[in-house]
Scaffold this motif. Structure first.
Motif, short mmCIF file in Angstrom:
data_model
loop_
_atom_site.label_atom_id
_atom_site.label_comp_id
_atom_site.label_asym_id
_atom_site.label_seq_id
_atom_site.Cartn_x
_atom_site.Cartn_y
_atom_site.Cartn_z
N ALA A 38 0.83 -1.29 -0.07
CA ALA A 38 -0.03 -0.09 -0.03
C ALA A 38 0.85 1.31 0.01
O ALA A 38 1.87 1.23 0.92
CB ALA A 38 -0.91 0.10 1.21
N ARG A 39 0.60 2.14 -0.91
CA ARG A 39 1.24 3.29 -0.88
C ARG A 39 0.71 4.39 0.02
O ARG A 39 -0.58 4.59 -0.29
CB ARG A 39 1.42 3.88 -2.32
CG ARG A 39 2.27 5.11 -2.73
CD ARG A 39 2.26 5.57 -4.08
NE ARG A 39 3.14 6.83 -4.37
CZ ARG A 39 3.05 7.42 -5.36
NH1 ARG A 39 2.64 6.68 -6.64
NH2 ARG A 39 3.63 8.30 -5.68
N PRO A 40 1.61 5.18 0.84
CA PRO A 40 0.91 6.10 1.48
C PRO A 40 0.52 7.34 0.76
O PRO A 40 0.80 7.44 -0.21
CB PRO A 40 2.06 6.33 2.52
CG PRO A 40 3.51 6.21 1.75
CD PRO A 40 3.02 4.73 0.77
N ASP A 41 -0.40 8.17 1.51
CA ASP A 41 -1.06 9.10 0.83
C ASP A 41 -0.11 10.28 0.87
O ASP A 41 0.04 11.27 0.04
CB ASP A 41 -2.31 9.72 1.60
CG ASP A 41 -3.29 8.45 1.27
OD1 ASP A 41 -3.41 7.83 0.48
OD2 ASP A 41 -4.26 8.24 2.23
N TYR A 42 0.98 10.41 2.07
CA TYR A 42 2.14 11.48 2.02
C TYR A 42 3.05 10.99 2.15
O TYR A 42 3.54 9.87 2.81
CB TYR A 42 1.56 12.40 3.17
CG TYR A 42 0.21 13.07 2.89
CD1 TYR A 42 0.19 14.44 2.31
CD2 TYR A 42 -1.04 12.70 3.05
CE1 TYR A 42 -0.91 15.10 1.88
CE2 TYR A 42 -2.19 13.16 3.02
CZ TYR A 42 -2.23 14.81 2.43
OH TYR A 42 -3.19 15.35 1.98
N TYR A 43 4.39 11.50 1.76
CA TYR A 43 5.60 11.53 1.91
C TYR A 43 6.47 12.67 3.05
O TYR A 43 6.02 13.74 2.52
CB TYR A 43 6.39 10.94 1.00
CG TYR A 43 5.98 9.73 0.28
CD1 TYR A 43 6.54 8.50 0.78
CD2 TYR A 43 5.21 9.57 -0.93
CE1 TYR A 43 6.29 7.35 0.14
CE2 TYR A 43 4.73 8.45 -1.28
CZ TYR A 43 5.51 7.15 -1.17
OH TYR A 43 5.08 6.02 -1.39
N GLU A 44 7.09 12.25 3.96
CA GLU A 44 8.07 13.36 4.55
C GLU A 44 9.28 13.75 3.66
O GLU A 44 9.92 12.95 3.36
CB GLU A 44 8.26 12.91 5.81
CG GLU A 44 8.85 14.18 6.60
CD GLU A 44 9.18 13.87 8.14
OE1 GLU A 44 9.78 14.40 9.02
OE2 GLU A 44 9.00 12.58 8.36
N ASP A 45 9.31 15.06 3.76
CA ASP A 45 10.59 15.29 2.76
C ASP A 45 11.65 15.84 3.63
O ASP A 45 11.53 15.57 5.07
CB ASP A 45 10.20 16.64 1.90
CG ASP A 45 9.84 17.90 2.46
OD1 ASP A 45 9.88 17.95 3.60
OD2 ASP A 45 9.70 18.77 1.80
N ALA A 46 12.70 16.18 3.35
CA ALA A 46 13.97 16.40 4.13
C ALA A 46 13.62 17.63 5.09
O ALA A 46 14.51 17.87 5.99
CB ALA A 46 15.12 16.86 2.95
N ARG A 47 12.55 18.49 4.91
CA ARG A 47 12.33 19.65 5.69
C ARG A 47 11.21 19.42 6.67
O ARG A 47 10.98 20.31 7.39
CB ARG A 47 11.91 20.84 4.85
CG ARG A 47 13.03 21.14 3.67
CD ARG A 47 12.84 22.32 2.90
NE ARG A 47 12.27 23.58 3.44
CZ ARG A 47 11.99 24.73 2.91
NH1 ARG A 47 11.94 24.39 1.41
NH2 ARG A 47 11.62 25.71 3.49
N GLY A 48 10.85 18.18 6.72
CA GLY A 48 10.06 17.62 7.58
C GLY A 48 8.28 17.91 7.17
O GLY A 48 7.48 17.99 7.96
N ARG A 49 8.46 18.26 6.09
CA ARG A 49 6.77 18.62 5.44
C ARG A 49 6.37 17.25 4.81
O ARG A 49 7.03 16.40 4.21
CB ARG A 49 6.93 19.88 4.22
CG ARG A 49 7.88 21.14 4.63
CD ARG A 49 7.92 21.69 3.46
NE ARG A 49 8.70 21.33 2.41
CZ ARG A 49 9.00 21.98 1.49
NH1 ARG A 49 8.37 22.99 1.19
NH2 ARG A 49 9.91 21.47 0.54
N MET A 50 5.01 17.12 4.90
CA MET A 50 4.30 16.37 4.38
C MET A 50 3.79 16.45 3.03
O MET A 50 3.07 17.48 2.67
CB MET A 50 3.22 15.93 5.24
CG MET A 50 3.58 15.35 6.64
SD MET A 50 4.76 14.24 6.98
CE MET A 50 3.83 12.88 6.36
N ILE A 51 4.42 15.60 1.83
CA ILE A 51 3.89 16.01 0.69
C ILE A 51 3.18 15.11 0.05
O ILE A 51 3.35 13.80 0.09
CB ILE A 51 5.34 16.04 -0.28
CG1 ILE A 51 6.47 16.79 0.19
CG2 ILE A 51 5.11 16.43 -1.59
CD1 ILE A 51 6.09 18.36 0.18
N PRO A 52 1.93 15.31 -0.65
CA PRO A 52 1.14 14.45 -1.14
C PRO A 52 1.85 13.44 -2.17
O PRO A 52 2.79 13.72 -2.95
CB PRO A 52 0.16 15.38 -2.05
CG PRO A 52 0.23 16.42 -1.49
CD PRO A 52 1.71 16.93 -1.01
#
Length: 219
Positions: free
Chosen positions: A20-34
């Protein structure tokens, strides 16, 4: 009464179950990216790094366990010798070498000092500079290169103890030079020791030793 045959579960060979692929990924700045905004190549790179790090963690654990086993077995062997001969085996600072019966395998346990230099080193540098300033120009060029090379620092801001010690092997009778060498001796500080284990093998008793590399950078 007849019984129905047991139902066998169908297994699809070669088919990897979807994760299952998550809806969001965390980037290197701690932001949640769709997930829809994350590039496929970035996901592949992320998976590559995570897979390799997992393997590195496992390998690091194996090496740590092996190191513990080495010291445990060496300690047990030394305990046997001590009990049998009432004496300890070891060279300077506890350095030891163990060899196989045929002389083709060798294990070395080496104890190295971690050394730093105190403020007396700068006093030594000042005295040496005074010497060079008063000596003839012909001597200046040769000694100045040696001194500058010895007191140059590496990328960590540390001087090389080997280069500093090389100055002490220069036989100069000037009293200030000798005072500088004494200051270098007084500046030496041993802040601790570290034990290293090295493994070697060779094809025959006349062949040179080859190190068994456990350092990833030199493997």
């Amino acid at each position: 009464m007849s019984q129905s045959a047991p139902q066998l579960e169908t297994v699809k060979v070669g088919v990897t179950p979807e994760v299952a692929r998550p809806d969001y990924y965390e980037d290197a700045r701690g932001r949640m990216i769709p997930a829809r905004l994350v590039k496929a190549q970035d996901l592949l790179e992320d998976q590559l790094v995570r897979d390799l790090l997992n393997q590195a963690d496992s390998l690091s654990g194996l090496i740590a366990a092996f190191k513990s086993t080495v010291f445990s077995e060496v300690g047990a062997f030394l305990a046997i010798l001590t009990d049998q001969y009432k004496a300890k085996r070891g060279g300077k600072k506890g350095n030891m070498t163990f060899t196989s019966l045929d002389g083709k395998l060798k294990v070395q346990v080496a104890v190295a000092d971690h050394m730093t230099f105190g403020p007396q080193l700068q006093i030594a540098k000042g005295l040496i500079d005074e010497c060079i300033g008063d000596w003839s120009q012909g001597v200046n060029a040769n000694i100045r290169v040696l001194v500058d090379h010895a007191f140059s620092v590496d990328k960590e801001g540390q001087v090389s103890r080997e280069k500093i010690f090389a100055l002490r092997r220069v036989d100069i009778t000037d009293d200030r030079w000798r005072q500088a060498m004494d200051a270098i001796s007084d500046s030496i500080r041993v802040e601790g020791t570290k034990t290293y284990v090295r493994f070697y093998r060779r094809d025959s008793q006349e062949s040179p030793w080859r190190a068994i590399t456990l350092d990833l950078a030199n493997a």
